[in-house]
Motif scaffolding. Sequence first.
Motif, PDB file in Angstrom:
ATOM      1  N   PHE A  57       0.815  -1.212   0.000  1.00  0.00           N
ATOM      2  CA  PHE A  57       0.000   0.000   0.000  1.00  0.00           C
ATOM      3  C   PHE A  57       0.852   1.266   0.000  1.00  0.00           C
ATOM      4  N   GLU A  58       2.117   1.136   0.348  1.00  0.00           N
ATOM      5  CA  GLU A  58       3.029   2.278   0.361  1.00  0.00           C
ATOM      6  C   GLU A  58       3.741   2.468  -0.968  1.00  0.00           C
ATOM      7  N   THR A  59       3.697   1.453  -1.847  1.00  0.00           N
ATOM      8  CA  THR A  59       4.485   1.495  -3.078  1.00  0.00           C
ATOM      9  C   THR A  59       3.647   1.378  -4.346  1.00  0.00           C
ATOM     10  N   ARG A  60       2.346   1.074  -4.208  1.00  0.00           N
ATOM     11  CA  ARG A  60       1.497   0.810  -5.373  1.00  0.00           C
ATOM     12  C   ARG A  60       0.171   1.536  -5.236  1.00  0.00           C
ATOM     13  N   THR A  61      -0.498   1.676  -6.383  1.00  0.00           N
ATOM     14  CA  THR A  61      -1.833   2.262  -6.406  1.00  0.00           C
ATOM     15  C   THR A  61      -2.591   1.674  -7.591  1.00  0.00           C
ATOM     16  N   GLY A  62      -3.883   1.874  -7.612  1.00  0.00           N
ATOM     17  CA  GLY A  62      -4.704   1.463  -8.753  1.00  0.00           C
ATOM     18  C   GLY A  62      -4.586  -0.016  -9.071  1.00  0.00           C
ATOM     19  N   PRO A  63      -4.549  -0.354 -10.369  1.00  0.00           N
ATOM     20  CA  PRO A  63      -4.484  -1.756 -10.781  1.00  0.00           C
ATOM     21  C   PRO A  63      -3.264  -2.504 -10.249  1.00  0.00           C
ATOM     22  N   ALA A  64      -2.146  -1.828 -10.116  1.00  0.00           N
ATOM     23  CA  ALA A  64      -0.938  -2.487  -9.595  1.00  0.00           C
ATOM     24  C   ALA A  64      -1.146  -2.908  -8.142  1.00  0.00           C
ATOM     25  N   LEU A  65      -1.794  -2.060  -7.364  1.00  0.00           N
ATOM     26  CA  LEU A  65      -2.070  -2.404  -5.969  1.00  0.00           C
ATOM     27  C   LEU A  65      -3.095  -3.532  -5.903  1.00  0.00           C
ATOM     28  N   GLN A  66      -4.169  -3.413  -6.671  1.00  0.00           N
ATOM     29  CA  GLN A  66      -5.221  -4.423  -6.611  1.00  0.00           C
ATOM     30  C   GLN A  66      -4.711  -5.807  -7.006  1.00  0.00           C
ATOM     31  N   SER A  67      -3.921  -5.882  -8.075  1.00  0.00           N
ATOM     32  CA  SER A  67      -3.423  -7.195  -8.499  1.00  0.00           C
ATOM     33  C   SER A  67      -2.455  -7.777  -7.468  1.00  0.00           C
ATOM     34  N   ALA A  68      -1.628  -6.940  -6.848  1.00  0.00           N
ATOM     35  CA  ALA A  68      -0.694  -7.420  -5.823  1.00  0.00           C
ATOM     36  C   ALA A  68      -1.452  -7.905  -4.586  1.00  0.00           C
ATOM     37  N   VAL A  69      -2.447  -7.155  -4.150  1.00  0.00           N
ATOM     38  CA  VAL A  69      -3.245  -7.548  -2.984  1.00  0.00           C
ATOM     39  C   VAL A  69      -3.967  -8.868  -3.268  1.00  0.00           C
ATOM     40  N   ASP A  70      -4.540  -8.990  -4.475  1.00  0.00           N
ATOM     41  CA  ASP A  70      -5.235 -10.231  -4.842  1.00  0.00           C
ATOM     42  C   ASP A  70      -4.285 -11.423  -4.820  1.00  0.00           C
ATOM     43  N   LEU A  71      -3.106 -11.242  -5.383  1.00  0.00           N
ATOM     44  CA  LEU A  71      -2.119 -12.317  -5.459  1.00  0.00           C
ATOM     45  C   LEU A  71      -1.667 -12.766  -4.068  1.00  0.00           C
ATOM     46  N   VAL A  72      -1.309 -11.821  -3.239  1.00  0.00           N
ATOM     47  CA  VAL A  72      -0.829 -12.151  -1.895  1.00  0.00           C
ATOM     48  C   VAL A  72      -1.971 -12.720  -1.046  1.00  0.00           C
ATOM     49  N   SER A  73      -3.166 -12.184  -1.179  1.00  0.00           N
ATOM     50  CA  SER A  73      -4.321 -12.698  -0.431  1.00  0.00           C
ATOM     51  C   SER A  73      -4.631 -14.135  -0.831  1.00  0.00           C
ATOM     52  N   ARG A  74      -4.538 -14.423  -2.121  1.00  0.00           N
ATOM     53  CA  ARG A  74      -4.764 -15.797  -2.589  1.00  0.00           C
ATOM     54  C   ARG A  74      -3.726 -16.741  -1.985  1.00  0.00           C
ATOM     55  N   ASP A  75      -2.460 -16.315  -1.977  1.00  0.00           N
ATOM     56  CA  ASP A  75      -1.411 -17.156  -1.395  1.00  0.00           C
ATOM     57  C   ASP A  75      -1.649 -17.375   0.098  1.00  0.00           C
ATOM     58  N   ARG A  76      -2.093 -16.345   0.811  1.00  0.00           N
ATOM     59  CA  ARG A  76      -2.421 -16.499   2.233  1.00  0.00           C
ATOM     60  C   ARG A  76      -3.504 -17.555   2.411  1.00  0.00           C
ATOM     61  N   ALA A  77      -4.565 -17.451   1.628  1.00  0.00           N
ATOM     62  CA  ALA A  77      -5.711 -18.357   1.763  1.00  0.00           C
ATOM     63  C   ALA A  77      -5.359 -19.792   1.377  1.00  0.00           C
ATOM     64  N   ASP A  78      -4.473 -19.954   0.398  1.00  0.00           N
ATOM     65  CA  ASP A  78      -4.125 -21.284  -0.117  1.00  0.00           C
ATOM     66  C   ASP A  78      -2.877 -21.886   0.524  1.00  0.00           C
ATOM     67  N   SER A  79      -2.328 -21.246   1.530  1.00  0.00           N
ATOM     68  CA  SER A  79      -1.088 -21.700   2.181  1.00  0.00           C
ATOM     69  C   SER A  79       0.036 -21.899   1.175  1.00  0.00           C
ATOM     70  N   ARG A  80       0.185 -20.920   0.284  1.00  0.00           N
ATOM     71  CA  ARG A  80       1.262 -20.950  -0.700  1.00  0.00           C
ATOM     72  C   ARG A  80       2.170 -19.750  -0.487  1.00  0.00           C
ATOM     73  N   ARG A  81       3.382 -19.908  -0.981  1.00  0.00           N
ATOM     74  CA  ARG A  81       4.360 -18.820  -0.896  1.00  0.00           C
ATOM     75  C   ARG A  81       5.469 -19.071  -1.900  1.00  0.00           C
ATOM     76  N   SER A  82       6.295 -18.073  -2.069  1.00  0.00           N
ATOM     77  CA  SER A  82       7.473 -18.206  -2.922  1.00  0.00           C
ATOM     78  C   SER A  82       8.687 -18.449  -2.048  1.00  0.00           C
ATOM     79  N   ARG A  83       9.664 -19.111  -2.636  1.00  0.00           N
ATOM     80  CA  ARG A  83      10.959 -19.316  -1.989  1.00  0.00           C
ATOM     81  C   ARG A  83      12.021 -18.791  -2.943  1.00  0.00           C
ATOM     82  N   THR A  84      13.050 -18.198  -2.408  1.00  0.00           N
ATOM     83  CA  THR A  84      14.139 -17.693  -3.232  1.00  0.00           C
ATOM     84  C   THR A  84      14.853 -18.860  -3.895  1.00  0.00           C
TER      85      THR A  84
END
Length: 173
Positions: A57-84
Motif C-alpha cells: 500500500f506504500e508502493t502501489r496504487t490502482g491496478p498495480a495495488l489491486q493485483s498485488a493484494v489479490d495475489l498475496v491474499s490468494r497465497d495467504r488463503a491457499d497456504s502458498r508462498r514463494s521461496r528464493t
Amino acid sequence: VGTTEPAAAPSPVASPIAPDDETQAQQAVIDAAIASWTALNDALLDPTDDSTFAALFETRTGPALQSAVDLVSRDRADSRRSRTHPQWPARIDLYLDTLVVDSAVGTATVEFCRLGSNVYVEVTANPNGSDLIVNDDVNAYHEMADLIRVDSSWLDAGGVVIEVFAGATECVR
C-alpha cells in the motif's frame, strides 16, 4: 633560519552544484520502481507477514495495488508462498535509458528486466510435511512500469509485459 608550519588540510566544502529537480524526480522514480518490486517480492516470500503486506500500500496504487493484494491474499488463503531460488535469486534490472518522467503531469515510465525465478510452493503439502513445489520455472520478463505521483510519492500504477524469455535468466534487448 625560518620555519614553516605544515599547510593545513583543506576543509571539506559542500558541492555548490545541487541536483536539479528533473534529476531528483528521475531518482525518485527509480527508487519507487525498485521499492514496488521489492515490496511485492517480499510479500510473496512471506504472505502471512502483515508488514510486508502493508508495504504494498506504500508502493502501489490502482491496478498495480489491486493485483498485488489479490495475489498475496490468494497465497495467504491457499497456504502458498514463494521461496528464493538457490541459484538465481529474483531481481529486476532497470533500463535507465528508457526512463521518461513528466514531472508537470506527475507520470513516469521505465522498462526493466525482471527475473522471475522464485520457487512457488504449497506449504507443508507433501506427505512428510515438507513444502510441495507447485512451480519452479525460471523466466525473464521485459516489462514496463507506469508510475504516478501521489502527493509527494511516486507509486507503481501498473504496467505491461513486453516480452517473455522462457527458461532464461536475462532479457535480450
